[in-house]
Design a protein around this motif. Sequence first.
Motif, PDB file in Angstrom:
ATOM      1  N   LEU A 102      -0.787  11.032 -47.972  1.00  0.00           N
ATOM      2  CA  LEU A 102       0.488  11.225 -47.418  1.00  0.00           C
ATOM      3  C   LEU A 102       1.454  12.016 -48.372  1.00  0.00           C
ATOM      4  O   LEU A 102       2.150  12.849 -48.094  1.00  0.00           O
ATOM      5  CB  LEU A 102       1.017  10.021 -46.910  1.00  0.00           C
ATOM      6  CG  LEU A 102       0.292   9.137 -45.761  1.00  0.00           C
ATOM      7  CD1 LEU A 102       0.709   7.820 -45.571  1.00  0.00           C
ATOM      8  CD2 LEU A 102       0.335  10.075 -44.653  1.00  0.00           C
ATOM      9  N   LEU A 103       1.058  11.507 -49.759  1.00  0.00           N
ATOM     10  CA  LEU A 103       1.952  12.274 -50.750  1.00  0.00           C
ATOM     11  C   LEU A 103       1.572  13.742 -50.826  1.00  0.00           C
ATOM     12  O   LEU A 103       2.514  14.781 -50.781  1.00  0.00           O
ATOM     13  CB  LEU A 103       1.639  11.766 -52.278  1.00  0.00           C
ATOM     14  CG  LEU A 103       2.196  12.354 -53.291  1.00  0.00           C
ATOM     15  CD1 LEU A 103       3.857  12.265 -53.166  1.00  0.00           C
ATOM     16  CD2 LEU A 103       1.605  11.743 -54.744  1.00  0.00           C
ATOM     17  N   HIS A 109       4.972  19.883 -46.906  1.00  0.00           N
ATOM     18  CA  HIS A 109       6.276  19.939 -45.956  1.00  0.00           C
ATOM     19  C   HIS A 109       5.663  19.633 -44.747  1.00  0.00           C
ATOM     20  O   HIS A 109       6.463  20.231 -43.569  1.00  0.00           O
ATOM     21  CB  HIS A 109       7.023  21.394 -46.186  1.00  0.00           C
ATOM     22  CG  HIS A 109       7.479  21.608 -47.731  1.00  0.00           C
ATOM     23  ND1 HIS A 109       8.482  20.766 -48.233  1.00  0.00           N
ATOM     24  CD2 HIS A 109       6.883  22.399 -48.313  1.00  0.00           C
ATOM     25  CE1 HIS A 109       8.524  21.326 -49.346  1.00  0.00           C
ATOM     26  NE2 HIS A 109       7.739  22.450 -49.471  1.00  0.00           N
ATOM     27  N   LEU A 110       4.804  18.768 -44.358  1.00  0.00           N
ATOM     28  CA  LEU A 110       4.112  18.260 -42.962  1.00  0.00           C
ATOM     29  C   LEU A 110       5.134  17.458 -42.361  1.00  0.00           C
ATOM     30  O   LEU A 110       5.704  16.702 -43.201  1.00  0.00           O
ATOM     31  CB  LEU A 110       2.741  17.747 -42.955  1.00  0.00           C
ATOM     32  CG  LEU A 110       1.732  18.830 -43.709  1.00  0.00           C
ATOM     33  CD1 LEU A 110       0.372  18.305 -43.599  1.00  0.00           C
ATOM     34  CD2 LEU A 110       1.771  20.102 -42.766  1.00  0.00           C
ATOM     35  N   GLU A 114       2.691  14.441 -38.490  1.00  0.00           N
ATOM     36  CA  GLU A 114       1.477  15.736 -38.669  1.00  0.00           C
ATOM     37  C   GLU A 114       1.062  15.154 -39.829  1.00  0.00           C
ATOM     38  O   GLU A 114      -0.398  15.225 -39.960  1.00  0.00           O
ATOM     39  CB  GLU A 114       2.176  16.984 -38.848  1.00  0.00           C
ATOM     40  CG  GLU A 114       1.046  17.768 -39.301  1.00  0.00           C
ATOM     41  CD  GLU A 114       0.103  18.438 -37.754  1.00  0.00           C
ATOM     42  OE1 GLU A 114      -0.658  19.020 -38.123  1.00  0.00           O
ATOM     43  OE2 GLU A 114       0.421  17.773 -36.906  1.00  0.00           O
ATOM     44  N   GLY A 115       1.687  14.923 -41.021  1.00  0.00           N
ATOM     45  CA  GLY A 115       1.008  14.290 -42.085  1.00  0.00           C
ATOM     46  C   GLY A 115       0.043  13.139 -42.041  1.00  0.00           C
ATOM     47  O   GLY A 115      -1.034  13.032 -42.431  1.00  0.00           O
ATOM     48  N   ARG A 116       0.575  12.046 -40.997  1.00  0.00           N
ATOM     49  CA  ARG A 116      -0.418  10.896 -40.922  1.00  0.00           C
ATOM     50  C   ARG A 116      -1.652  11.488 -39.947  1.00  0.00           C
ATOM     51  O   ARG A 116      -2.517  10.850 -40.304  1.00  0.00           O
ATOM     52  CB  ARG A 116       0.462   9.857 -39.868  1.00  0.00           C
ATOM     53  CG  ARG A 116       1.692   9.247 -40.913  1.00  0.00           C
ATOM     54  CD  ARG A 116       1.983   7.821 -40.225  1.00  0.00           C
ATOM     55  NE  ARG A 116       3.035   7.145 -41.293  1.00  0.00           N
ATOM     56  CZ  ARG A 116       2.638   6.570 -42.074  1.00  0.00           C
ATOM     57  NH1 ARG A 116       1.059   6.266 -42.360  1.00  0.00           N
ATOM     58  NH2 ARG A 116       3.404   5.840 -43.012  1.00  0.00           N
ATOM     59  N   LEU A 153      -7.805  19.562 -49.085  1.00  0.00           N
ATOM     60  CA  LEU A 153      -7.838  20.297 -47.769  1.00  0.00           C
ATOM     61  C   LEU A 153      -6.402  20.024 -46.761  1.00  0.00           C
ATOM     62  O   LEU A 153      -6.328  20.412 -45.783  1.00  0.00           O
ATOM     63  CB  LEU A 153      -8.980  19.812 -47.044  1.00  0.00           C
ATOM     64  CG  LEU A 153     -10.415  19.913 -47.711  1.00  0.00           C
ATOM     65  CD1 LEU A 153     -11.323  19.523 -46.999  1.00  0.00           C
ATOM     66  CD2 LEU A 153     -10.425  21.730 -47.739  1.00  0.00           C
ATOM     67  N   VAL A 154      -5.537  19.139 -47.447  1.00  0.00           N
ATOM     68  CA  VAL A 154      -4.280  18.870 -46.442  1.00  0.00           C
ATOM     69  C   VAL A 154      -3.417  20.166 -46.142  1.00  0.00           C
ATOM     70  O   VAL A 154      -3.254  20.115 -44.950  1.00  0.00           O
ATOM     71  CB  VAL A 154      -3.533  17.985 -47.211  1.00  0.00           C
ATOM     72  CG1 VAL A 154      -2.204  17.930 -46.763  1.00  0.00           C
ATOM     73  CG2 VAL A 154      -3.947  16.525 -47.252  1.00  0.00           C
ATOM     74  N   GLY A 155      -3.615  21.173 -46.983  1.00  0.00           N
ATOM     75  CA  GLY A 155      -2.904  22.412 -46.682  1.00  0.00           C
ATOM     76  C   GLY A 155      -3.693  23.274 -45.759  1.00  0.00           C
ATOM     77  O   GLY A 155      -3.444  24.437 -45.568  1.00  0.00           O
ATOM     78  N   ASP A 156      -4.975  22.958 -45.572  1.00  0.00           N
ATOM     79  CA  ASP A 156      -5.937  23.720 -44.694  1.00  0.00           C
ATOM     80  C   ASP A 156      -6.029  24.974 -45.352  1.00  0.00           C
ATOM     81  O   ASP A 156      -5.889  26.170 -44.762  1.00  0.00           O
ATOM     82  CB  ASP A 156      -5.347  24.234 -43.284  1.00  0.00           C
ATOM     83  CG  ASP A 156      -6.502  24.779 -42.254  1.00  0.00           C
ATOM     84  OD1 ASP A 156      -7.513  24.280 -42.675  1.00  0.00           O
ATOM     85  OD2 ASP A 156      -6.127  25.422 -41.303  1.00  0.00           O
ATOM     86  N   PRO A 157      -6.453  24.956 -46.759  1.00  0.00           N
ATOM     87  CA  PRO A 157      -6.861  26.275 -47.339  1.00  0.00           C
ATOM     88  C   PRO A 157      -8.078  26.827 -47.029  1.00  0.00           C
ATOM     89  O   PRO A 157      -9.024  26.191 -46.484  1.00  0.00           O
ATOM     90  CB  PRO A 157      -6.714  25.854 -48.800  1.00  0.00           C
ATOM     91  CG  PRO A 157      -7.395  24.658 -48.709  1.00  0.00           C
ATOM     92  CD  PRO A 157      -6.715  23.660 -47.457  1.00  0.00           C
TER      93      PRO A 157
END
Length: 332
Positions: A102-103, A109-110, A114-116, A153-157
């Motif tokens: 979550l951090l 900036h999700l 969306e972050g969860r 991968l949180v930022g979908d790179p």
Amino acid sequence: MTSWAITANGLRKSYGDKTVLDGIDLAVPEGTVFSLLGPNGAGKTTAVKILSTLVSPDPASGEIRVGGHDLATDPRAARAAIGVTGQFSAVDGLITGEENMLLMADLHHLSRGEGRRVAAELLERFDLTEAAKKPASTYSGGMKRRLDIAMTLVGDPRIIFLDEPTTGLDPRSRHNMWQIIRGLVSGGVTVFLTTQYLEEADQLADQIAVLNDGRIAAQGTAEELKRRIPGGHVRLRFSDPAAYQFAAVTLPEAARDDASLTLRVPGDGSQRALRSLLGRLDAAGIEADELTVHTPDLDDVFFALTGADPRHGQSDPTSQSTLPSQSKENVR
């Protein structure tokens, strides 16, 4: 036409009077694994830091593009397209795995919802759901590395730099990480991998570049690099002394071992060379009891290309990693 995830022309970097990267060229196709190998101090981590916008190249460098963006004019756009997992875990052990995720979502900036959602999906994907509420300090080394990549991968790179991602892992965890990397690439992600495990590059990489003394010493697929190194041969073993003697006369280039009735026929391990040898044996009516193809492995390639480097053993200013010092024979 090939679409390139990363290109670099004449990449240079110096620290004072020490040249770390001396005009290297790189071209990494999208959706592949590209592995950069080299001895300690060769500049692997420096290359990763430049390509991931953490360190600036020397002004004399040529154009560098990552994700289609010029690092000199649009580093922000390049940064948005990439993820980086370094040698040392970025996981905060004082908070839970879920809180780490979550951090990262907040940093990207999700929105809260969306972050969860993204965190839950990635924790499940990396088999970390059951441990999500536990402090990351309680995770095993393999779990921490999986969480590290999940956070990346949180930022979908679409491009991920993995700088020695399996250092310190046990063999089972290392193989699990290989499966994760293969899964990323099958989903269209490009992986730029540095590793101290030559078997890892052999297993994963579509293309390998060997960095030595600040320059690319060789580049190609694992098989192409292995064929460049002498020492490949076909081993023929016989149980019949007469057949062995006849084969020795038929194959005068072979090295003989009369005690074990074996012949070592030089060859590069290619299908063409093997077909040629089998054709000669068939034409002479010779049948060996055992045929084994021996080819050099990446250890042999690495030491052949870098063993004479006078800087071998010196440290990269931005890296503390080392490469294994043993080589082995690969039997196929």
